[in-house]
Design a protein around this motif. Structure first.
Motif, short mmCIF file in Angstrom:
data_model
loop_
_atom_site.label_atom_id
_atom_site.label_comp_id
_atom_site.label_asym_id
_atom_site.label_seq_id
_atom_site.Cartn_x
_atom_site.Cartn_y
_atom_site.Cartn_z
N ILE A 157 -0.32 -11.34 -6.73
CA ILE A 157 0.72 -10.33 -6.53
C ILE A 157 2.06 -11.01 -6.27
CG2 ILE A 157 1.52 -8.38 -5.12
CD1 ILE A 157 -1.39 -7.74 -4.50
N ASP B 123 -2.54 -5.27 -13.36
CA ASP B 123 -3.30 -4.25 -12.62
C ASP B 123 -2.40 -3.15 -12.12
OD1 ASP B 123 -6.11 -5.48 -12.37
OD2 ASP B 123 -4.76 -7.12 -11.83
N SER B 124 -1.18 -3.50 -11.76
CA SER B 124 -0.24 -2.50 -11.26
C SER B 124 1.16 -3.09 -11.23
CB SER B 124 -0.63 -2.06 -9.84
OG SER B 124 0.11 -0.95 -9.42
N ALA C 252 0.90 -6.71 -9.68
CA ALA C 252 -0.41 -7.31 -9.43
C ALA C 252 -1.04 -7.62 -10.78
CB ALA C 252 -1.29 -6.35 -8.64
N TYR D 218 -9.41 -3.79 -3.78
CA TYR D 218 -9.19 -4.13 -5.19
C TYR D 218 -8.00 -5.09 -5.34
CZ TYR D 218 -8.06 -3.59 -10.13
OH TYR D 218 -7.77 -3.83 -11.45
N PHE D 219 -6.89 -4.76 -4.70
CA PHE D 219 -5.69 -5.57 -4.87
C PHE D 219 -5.75 -6.90 -4.13
CE2 PHE D 219 -3.95 -1.55 -6.37
CZ PHE D 219 -3.38 -1.99 -7.54
N ARG E 177 -6.29 -9.90 -6.44
CA ARG E 177 -5.32 -10.06 -7.53
C ARG E 177 -4.19 -10.98 -7.10
NH1 ARG E 177 -9.30 -8.52 -9.64
NH2 ARG E 177 -9.59 -6.53 -10.65
N TYR F 104 0.83 -1.21 0.00
CA TYR F 104 0.00 0.00 0.00
C TYR F 104 0.86 1.26 0.00
CZ TYR F 104 -2.92 3.85 0.97
OH TYR F 104 -3.52 5.08 0.87
#
Length: 163
Positions: A47, A72-73, A61, A41-42, A45, A15
């Protein structure tokens, strides 16, 4: 550098890295910031995290949808940017795709004002699909990225193991 699956104890680092890297970019685009929504949200996913000598360096992610591997990121600590952390995380997530032969493309969205991310993605061959409200949608065929990273042999070995 070590890349591994994320642990529950990694959430504060994940985070904080999202906030450090993305808060100002989102604000510049007029987007709202909701800590709890981001974490929620994460949590849905896959990761992978990168650590170097027990220091958190970054994470990727992702999830699969239809024939896409969607990123996603991909976040890298500022002091580790412009190195190989982002590329290594991208490669590690790509190896996960090897177990899903139906995945044909890798796709993600990137803020237009995130120059470092755009440079990394475009340097490996991603192309722009669309642009809307300061966000670019980009993609690359899995085969192009596996060739670019020299992963054909590793992916072939994975396919042989699962047959």
């Amino acid at each position: 550098m070590k890349i591994r699956d994320m642990r529950e104890s990694d959430w504060p680092d994940v985070y904080q890295l999202i906030e450090d890297n993305m808060f100002e970019m989102q604000r510049a685009l007029g987007l709202k910031w909701h800590r709890d929504n981001i974490i929620r949200y994460f949590k849905n996913r896959s990761i992978l995290v990168a650590t170097d000598r027990n220091k958190f360096s970054g994470f990727i992610a992702f999830h699969q949808i239809d024939d896409y591997h969607f990123i996603d990121s991909l976040q890298v600590a500022k002091e580790d940017q412009n190195g190989l952390v982002g590329f290594r995380l991208l490669k590690a997530s790509l190896l996960r795709v090897a177990t899903s032969p139906e995945i044909q493309k890798i796709c993600c969205c990137v803020f237009d004002n995130n120059t470092a991310a755009k440079q990394m993605y475009f340097s490996v061959g991603f192309t722009e699909l669309s642009r809307s409200d300061g966000i670019l949608k980009i993609e690359i065929p899995v085969s192009h990225l596996t060739e670019r990273f020299g992963l054909q042999r590793a992916i072939k070995e994975v396919h042989n193991l699962i047959q």
